[in-house]
Design a protein around this motif. Structure first.
Motif, PDB file in Angstrom:
ATOM      1  N   GLY A  33      -3.495   3.615   4.587  1.00  0.00           N
ATOM      2  CA  GLY A  33      -3.977   2.524   3.754  1.00  0.00           C
ATOM      3  C   GLY A  33      -3.617   1.171   4.339  1.00  0.00           C
ATOM      4  O   GLY A  33      -4.418   0.222   4.282  1.00  0.00           O
ATOM      5  N   THR A  50      -6.020   0.441   7.210  1.00  0.00           N
ATOM      6  CA  THR A  50      -7.320  -0.011   6.714  1.00  0.00           C
ATOM      7  C   THR A  50      -7.262  -1.456   6.252  1.00  0.00           C
ATOM      8  O   THR A  50      -8.170  -2.258   6.521  1.00  0.00           O
ATOM      9  CB  THR A  50      -7.788   0.888   5.554  1.00  0.00           C
ATOM     10  OG1 THR A  50      -7.912   2.234   6.031  1.00  0.00           O
ATOM     11  CG2 THR A  50      -9.127   0.422   5.007  1.00  0.00           C
ATOM     12  N   ALA A  51      -6.166  -1.818   5.566  1.00  0.00           N
ATOM     13  CA  ALA A  51      -6.031  -3.179   5.052  1.00  0.00           C
ATOM     14  C   ALA A  51      -5.924  -4.203   6.169  1.00  0.00           C
ATOM     15  O   ALA A  51      -6.459  -5.312   6.061  1.00  0.00           O
ATOM     16  CB  ALA A  51      -4.807  -3.264   4.137  1.00  0.00           C
ATOM     17  N   VAL A  89       0.852  -1.188   0.000  1.00  0.00           N
ATOM     18  CA  VAL A  89       0.000   0.000   0.000  1.00  0.00           C
ATOM     19  C   VAL A  89       0.890   1.240   0.000  1.00  0.00           C
ATOM     20  O   VAL A  89       2.017   1.209   0.502  1.00  0.00           O
ATOM     21  CB  VAL A  89      -0.938   0.005   1.233  1.00  0.00           C
ATOM     22  CG1 VAL A  89      -1.974   1.112   1.131  1.00  0.00           C
ATOM     23  CG2 VAL A  89      -1.634  -1.346   1.385  1.00  0.00           C
ATOM     24  N   ASP A  90       0.367   2.350  -0.545  1.00  0.00           N
ATOM     25  CA  ASP A  90       1.189   3.544  -0.688  1.00  0.00           C
ATOM     26  C   ASP A  90       1.060   4.546   0.456  1.00  0.00           C
ATOM     27  O   ASP A  90       1.569   5.657   0.368  1.00  0.00           O
ATOM     28  CB  ASP A  90       0.885   4.251  -2.019  1.00  0.00           C
ATOM     29  CG  ASP A  90      -0.539   4.788  -2.087  1.00  0.00           C
ATOM     30  OD1 ASP A  90      -1.312   4.554  -1.136  1.00  0.00           O
ATOM     31  OD2 ASP A  90      -0.870   5.442  -3.093  1.00  0.00           O
ATOM     32  N   SER A  91       0.376   4.168   1.546  1.00  0.00           N
ATOM     33  CA  SER A  91       0.286   5.060   2.705  1.00  0.00           C
ATOM     34  C   SER A  91       0.098   4.231   3.968  1.00  0.00           C
ATOM     35  O   SER A  91      -0.425   3.117   3.927  1.00  0.00           O
ATOM     36  CB  SER A  91      -0.877   6.045   2.555  1.00  0.00           C
ATOM     37  OG  SER A  91      -2.119   5.399   2.761  1.00  0.00           O
TER      38      SER A  91
END
Length: 205
Positions: free
Chosen positions: A134, A137-138, A129-131
């Protein structure tokens, strides 16, 4: 966005959107004559270019063009979905074979990438993920685990911490400004109030 008079331009990392909302509200209530203008940006250079009066940044090496104070230490640990892991604390080596969520190249988190590679976790990382938000959340969605800042993971009721904090991933947090502004009263007031809040807000169990 550099401001004048009783305005104050603030630039901070996307990671701190949730963490800073409350202290910003408190500061505005205590100092109603100071108007805050906030830009969320991951570029620490915003203050060195005078695009903002103050930058709040996690960094090991603040730019030499800025001055400020270290207001805390961002600690990081491995987190998983609470429903799946049931608040269980585990040695890191027991998590090696589980699915991992990691940063992608755009995130630019070299320290975490290096740590994951050194601990043999890359081969189990099927989701990048790029943040950091993120990644948070994942992690909520299943059995995969990820390294997250403790102030994010501890505040998320859907997550639980699986390991102790990982010392080699500690990141100093700075409040920075341009040298010409360091004696400006509104800068000093903001730095003191927000700095004290962040020192407490980054403390974890």
């Amino acid at each position: 966005m550099a401001t004048s008079g009783r305005q104050l331009g603030i630039s901070h990392d996307t990671l701190f959107a949730g963490l800073l909302a409350k202290p910003f509200d408190t500061f505005r209530a205590d100092y109603p004559d100071i108007q805050l203008e906030v830009v969320i940006s991951n570029q620490v250079q915003s203050s060195s270019k005078r695009e903002a009066d103050i930058a709040i940044r996690p960094t090991d090496n603040p730019p030499e063009t800025l001055v400020g104070r270290k207001v805390g230490l961002i600690r990081q640990s491995v987190y998983g979905q609470r429903q799946h892991w049931q608040n269980e604390r585990l040695p890191l080596h027991t998590l090696t074979g589980h699915p991992w969520i990691g940063p992608d190249n755009h995130m630019g988190n070299r320290a975490l990438e290096t740590w994951m590679a050194r601990n043999g976790l890359d081969e189990f990382c099927r989701y990048r993920v790029d943040s950091m938000l993120g990644m948070q959340t994942a992690v909520r969605s299943g059995a995969a685990v990820a390294v997250l800042p403790d102030y994010l993971g501890e505040a998320d009721p859907e997550l639980c911490r699986l390991t102790d904090s990982i010392g080699e991933l500690d990141i100093p947090l700075w409040i920075l400004t341009h040298p010409d502004l360091k004696r400006v009263r509104r800068i000093r007031e903001f730095t003191q109030v927000i700095g004290e809040y962040l020192r407490g807000g980054l403390t974890t169990r």
